[in-house]
Write a protein that holds these residues in place. Sequence first.
Motif, short mmCIF file in Angstrom:
data_model
loop_
_atom_site.label_atom_id
_atom_site.label_comp_id
_atom_site.label_asym_id
_atom_site.label_seq_id
_atom_site.Cartn_x
_atom_site.Cartn_y
_atom_site.Cartn_z
N GLN A 52 38.02 15.79 71.90
CA GLN A 52 39.05 16.79 72.19
C GLN A 52 38.42 18.16 72.39
N ALA A 53 37.43 18.50 71.56
CA ALA A 53 36.78 19.80 71.67
C ALA A 53 36.02 19.93 72.97
N VAL A 54 35.30 18.88 73.35
CA VAL A 54 34.56 18.90 74.62
C VAL A 54 35.52 19.06 75.79
N ALA A 55 36.62 18.34 75.77
CA ALA A 55 37.61 18.47 76.84
C ALA A 55 38.16 19.89 76.90
N HIS A 56 38.39 20.48 75.74
CA HIS A 56 38.88 21.86 75.68
C HIS A 56 37.88 22.83 76.32
N LEU A 57 36.61 22.69 75.96
CA LEU A 57 35.59 23.58 76.52
C LEU A 57 35.43 23.36 78.02
N GLN A 58 35.43 22.11 78.43
CA GLN A 58 35.28 21.82 79.86
C GLN A 58 36.45 22.38 80.66
N ALA A 59 37.64 22.38 80.09
CA ALA A 59 38.79 22.97 80.77
C ALA A 59 38.63 24.47 80.96
N LEU A 60 37.79 25.09 80.14
CA LEU A 60 37.49 26.51 80.27
C LEU A 60 36.32 26.77 81.23
N GLY A 61 35.80 25.69 81.82
CA GLY A 61 34.67 25.83 82.73
C GLY A 61 33.32 25.86 82.06
N ILE A 62 33.26 25.39 80.81
CA ILE A 62 32.02 25.41 80.03
C ILE A 62 31.37 24.03 80.06
N ASP A 63 30.08 24.00 80.29
CA ASP A 63 29.30 22.77 80.26
C ASP A 63 29.12 22.35 78.80
N ALA A 64 29.73 21.24 78.40
CA ALA A 64 29.73 20.86 76.99
C ALA A 64 29.60 19.35 76.83
N VAL A 65 28.86 18.95 75.79
CA VAL A 65 28.73 17.56 75.40
C VAL A 65 28.81 17.50 73.88
#
Length: 260
Positions: A52-65
Motif C-alpha cells: 500500500q505504501a509503495v502504491a501511494h508513493l508511486q501515485a505521487l510520481g516517486i520511484d519506490a520499492v
Amino acid sequence: MTTSLKTLFDLTGRTALVTGGSRGLGLTMAEALGEFGARIILTARKQGELDQAVAHLQALGIDAVAIAADVGNPDAAAEVVEQVKADGGRIDILVNNAGTSWGSKTEEMPLDGWNKLMAVNLTGPFLMAQAVAREFMIPAGWGRIVNIASVEGLLGHHPRMIGTIAYNASKGGLINFTRALAAEWGSLGITVNALAPGYFPSKLTGYVLDKHGDDLRNDTPRGKLGCDDDLKGAALLLASDAGAHITGQVLAVDGGASII
C-alpha cells in the motif's frame, strides 16, 4: 562560486532506505525524500502495508520499492543489503526509523520486553548502519544516516504517564550512538544525525495521546502536537548536500516541549 539551494537539496540519482517506512512518520519522510528526487526503498514487517505504501508513493510520481524485513531480527540488515545488491541497486541514504515501545512500570518491566525494544530501537539501527555503510557508503565516500530518536531519549519521563523505561533508554542510546558514529565516520564522507520527534499522532502514541493529549498540548510552547509535514524539511536537510557540514547532531522536532 556558491551552489544553488535547489541543487543542494536535490536528491536525484540517490537511493534512500527508510526502515519502518510503510506508514506514519517513516512514510512521511519517504514522501519528502522522494519528492526531491530520491529513489525510495521501504522496509517493514508486513508485506500488505508495504504494498500500500509503495502504491501511494508511486501515485505521487516517486520511484519506490519495498523489501519486507523485521529490523528486530539480527539477520535482517544483511538480507536487505543482499537483496538491494541482487537487484543492481545501492543505498546512499539510510533513515533508521523503525521503532517500538512498551508501557510498563519499571519494577514490572519484563526482560523479554526490554530485550525486544533494544533489538528494534538500538541494535537494529546499528546493524543496518554497519551493513549499509560497509557495502555502499564507505566505498562510495558519501552517505547520509538519519536516526529517528525521540525527545524521550533526551528527557526523563513524566511521572503521571505510563512508564517507558526501555523506550527512553533505547532512544537515549541511539542519540549517543549517533554522536559516536558521526565522529568515527566523518572522514569517510558519511554524516550521521538524529531527529528527536516529540509527540505525533500515530499507532505507537495512540494510547498516550488518548489519555494525556490535552496535557501534552498544554505543555508545548506551540500548543499543538506534531503533524505529518513537521519532519519533512528536517529529514530532507540531513539527507542532502544542504546538510553536508552537519553531523553528530540531534534536532528536537517537538514544538518546543523539551525546552521548558
